[in-house]
Design a protein around this motif. Sequence first.
Motif, mmCIF file in Angstrom:
data_model
loop_
_atom_site.group_PDB
_atom_site.id
_atom_site.type_symbol
_atom_site.label_atom_id
_atom_site.label_comp_id
_atom_site.label_asym_id
_atom_site.label_seq_id
_atom_site.Cartn_x
_atom_site.Cartn_y
_atom_site.Cartn_z
ATOM 1 N N UNK B 30 0.815 -1.215 0.000
ATOM 2 C CA UNK B 30 0.000 0.000 0.000
ATOM 3 C C UNK B 30 0.849 1.267 0.000
ATOM 4 N N UNK B 33 1.874 1.839 -3.588
ATOM 5 C CA UNK B 33 0.760 2.412 -4.336
ATOM 6 C C UNK B 33 0.543 3.872 -3.929
ATOM 7 N N UNK B 34 0.702 4.174 -2.655
ATOM 8 C CA UNK B 34 0.477 5.534 -2.161
ATOM 9 C C UNK B 34 1.439 6.533 -2.800
ATOM 10 N N UNK B 251 -2.647 6.429 8.719
ATOM 11 C CA UNK B 251 -2.547 7.849 8.371
ATOM 12 C C UNK B 251 -1.234 8.177 7.655
ATOM 13 N N UNK B 253 0.394 6.156 5.587
ATOM 14 C CA UNK B 253 0.214 5.738 4.189
ATOM 15 C C UNK B 253 -0.728 6.714 3.479
ATOM 16 N N UNK B 254 -1.794 7.094 4.171
ATOM 17 C CA UNK B 254 -2.703 8.112 3.615
ATOM 18 C C UNK B 254 -1.960 9.399 3.252
ATOM 19 N N UNK B 257 -0.112 9.125 0.118
ATOM 20 C CA UNK B 257 -1.047 9.156 -1.014
ATOM 21 C C UNK B 257 -1.395 10.599 -1.386
ATOM 22 N N UNK B 258 -1.497 11.454 -0.360
ATOM 23 C CA UNK B 258 -1.907 12.844 -0.565
ATOM 24 C C UNK B 258 -0.728 13.797 -0.803
ATOM 25 N N UNK C 194 -5.873 1.829 -6.309
ATOM 26 C CA UNK C 194 -4.730 2.293 -5.510
ATOM 27 C C UNK C 194 -4.622 1.550 -4.179
ATOM 28 N N UNK C 195 -5.472 0.590 -3.982
ATOM 29 C CA UNK C 195 -5.417 -0.256 -2.778
ATOM 30 C C UNK C 195 -4.935 -1.631 -3.201
ATOM 31 N N UNK C 196 -3.970 -2.168 -2.488
ATOM 32 C CA UNK C 196 -3.541 -3.521 -2.825
ATOM 33 C C UNK C 196 -4.632 -4.515 -2.441
ATOM 34 N N UNK C 241 -10.350 14.892 3.156
ATOM 35 C CA UNK C 241 -9.192 15.345 2.379
ATOM 36 C C UNK C 241 -7.868 14.863 2.977
ATOM 37 N N UNK C 242 -7.935 14.234 4.136
ATOM 38 C CA UNK C 242 -6.722 13.668 4.733
ATOM 39 C C UNK C 242 -6.586 12.172 4.427
ATOM 40 N N UNK C 243 -7.663 11.550 4.017
ATOM 41 C CA UNK C 243 -7.640 10.102 3.801
ATOM 42 C C UNK C 243 -6.988 9.726 2.480
ATOM 43 N N UNK C 244 -6.331 8.599 2.482
ATOM 44 C CA UNK C 244 -5.729 8.060 1.276
ATOM 45 C C UNK C 244 -6.098 6.602 1.116
ATOM 46 N N UNK C 245 -5.214 5.858 0.444
ATOM 47 C CA UNK C 245 -5.571 4.485 0.113
ATOM 48 C C UNK C 245 -5.653 3.547 1.321
ATOM 49 N N UNK C 246 -4.941 3.857 2.391
ATOM 50 C CA UNK C 246 -4.984 2.948 3.546
ATOM 51 C C UNK C 246 -6.320 3.068 4.277
ATOM 52 N N UNK C 247 -6.755 4.282 4.529
ATOM 53 C CA UNK C 247 -8.075 4.440 5.147
ATOM 54 C C UNK C 247 -9.167 3.956 4.203
#
Lengths: 273, 273, 273
Positions: B30, B33-34, B251, B253-254, B257-258, C194-196, C241-247
Amino acid sequence: MFEEIFENVRQKYPLIHNITNYVTVNDCANMLLACGGSPIMADELEDAVEITAICGGLNINIGTLNRRTIPAMFAAGKRANELGHPVVLDPVGAGASTLRTETALGLLKEVKFAVIRGNISEIKTLALGSGTTKGVDADAADRVTEENMEGAVALAKDFSQRTGAVIAVTGAIDIVTDGERAFCIRNGRPEMSAITGTGCQLSALTAAFVTANPDQPLEAAAAAVCAMGLCGEIAYQRLTELDGNSSYRNYIIDAMYRLTPAELERGAKYEVR
Amino acid sequence: MFEEIFENVRQKYPLIHNITNYVTVNDCANMLLACGGSPIMADELEDAVEITAICGGLNINIGTLNRRTIPAMFAAGKRANELGHPVVLDPVGAGASTLRTETALGLLKEVKFAVIRGNISEIKTLALGSGTTKGVDADAADRVTEENMEGAVALAKDFSQRTGAVIAVTGAIDIVTDGERAFCIRNGRPEMSAITGTGCQLSALTAAFVTANPDQPLEAAAAAVCAMGLCGEIAYQRLTELDGNSSYRNYIIDAMYRLTPAELERGAKYEVR
Amino acid sequence: MFEEIFENVRQKYPLIHNITNYVTVNDCANMLLACGGSPIMADELEDAVEITAICGGLNINIGTLNRRTIPAMFAAGKRANELGHPVVLDPVGAGASTLRTETALGLLKEVKFAVIRGNISEIKTLALGSGTTKGVDADAADRVTEENMEGAVALAKDFSQRTGAVIAVTGAIDIVTDGERAFCIRNGRPEMSAITGTGCQLSALTAAFVTANPDQPLEAAAAAVCAMGLCGEIAYQRLTELDGNSSYRNYIIDAMYRLTPAELERGAKYEVR
């Protein structure tokens, strides 16, 4: 009592060697870190034996066991015994297949365990040679309830006396006994069973608690069981209507990270029989 | 500089082959990917060699190494060398057991690495034949501080010159050097060490950064180290009083991603020595 | 229709044996629990065969396959066939390496699959002996679009007729066919890639849906594909807007845990061709 036990985990930072399944291994590692311990994983025979020696305790979990890792379990278990390190057994799926049942029984013969932690079906399989393990969950017919608890306590006490290990039977009601006294514990939430590996995490946690409190394996194992259940309760309070089992998993580990020894003391729900 | 390097990762979408441990492998995938890369994992000898060939870079991590996967590490490493693909080594636990130390030293002899990333105890073990690795964490006695940083930089530079690899020593202060210049990096948060696998994730990330920037391995590795630490800082800001190490893991990893290339440029905290 | 199918999963609590890769195995387990099923993993030959027998369905995923687990895949697949249990194949990376392609083709010869679920490159590899698999993702050149959908449907129908399996080709547009009818499904979000392991999770989910609905493998597989995509949509709405692929990964599993059969019925977006 549990306050001091948990304080010891946080102070001593016990390094725990885990020979465990690949399904829940990451959660076990993060749970160990959350409680104040430190994880290491090694399952190749010679590596496992040497890693065991630098650790304080060993956690053997037979989920996804295989021909390569089984000898590592035996050898690491014996090495830990030689060194006087506590060893925890999680007999995942004992009763569900011959290889799992026989591996668990073989380990019981050759390794002295400080704690054996499983669900009631797994424990019955090992204690009685019966039990109706349904996959990795306890069978409904086996479940510990208020009505059959006396019998379950007696079974666990007897198994403890025969093995010399603290027996932890976990489920809706948890029983932790050293053959003389039994902690009957009512922490936890039924929703925890919708998360993969809460049992595995608890076994890793128990290894950390027992390693940091070598003279009180019964109380340490009971404290670990209460801590896991209490974190399940705390995390449950945090769930929103959008959260499900994946966030719940994270929140339980988070709760362990935040849990203080005093909170464990206050939140533990048990009676001693 | 780091802006362009990170932009290249996002543009080129580097496919990274990981032969890595089963503890943190999901987080590594992940994290790749991020950052804008793509992960693939294969550890059976013939499969690993062939998968290496379709990838842009290779990340070898010796955590949970075993007799089956070790030959795959050597063979894939050599194949990547033939193809001119950058190879990253994460010598998890080198110094903690004979098998790990010898495997890492053997890999150093037979495979040319673009980057070797480890904690100071692991790096000392490989560079000096000593170091007091405590499990998978650096030993306190080894830790890089403002006081002993000169010595650590000299050690890393010397090891880089002998191996031809960029050396990344990560900890409270990170050192990344190609033997001539050393980036001393102060991104990151101490709480990151309470998450399993932040080092593993960083190695995977480094492989993506170096693969997308083949002519600047030093700067690419330094950018990856800064990016990981910066994401640790960004994610830390997001933590509530209920969050612990599991949410922090998510967070971080998130945050990757951002993260934008411009934010990395602005947030990177380093000096070059 | 999908309402009843999903209701059956929740009611019957199907126990699914997964022989799967170690990258995404934990997410597969939690996804199975989220949908109302129950996971078990075993990959050692004799253990796998026995565990298959106590389960309702089998999910074979060839990611991180190896010489030890491949025979377990064949043996467990044949045992499941004997018992009349549905078997799902996820040919991860077929076309990317010889071992993967040959293992998948060998399994197709010796095991009867209820469902084969892969991306278009993997399915083309197995159906046509070609396809340009780029690692574990579909190659851009292969992607199913509105323009080439007719051809993709025809390919999937033909492959279904030849194998007797329901074929599920998943991507931006998903195609699920039994050789006669094809569900063309438009649930899902591009960010899911974008998520494994969203594909792996879907295969596990499909096994649970088909196991709980043995007489309707086409509709059950289509319902699983819609459910996964719908959860991707629901979880996407939740992202800050803080979340990415892990969340996002966690939220998708959470969404499945919360999804009701009626919501699936309402949210499924498909046409039958």
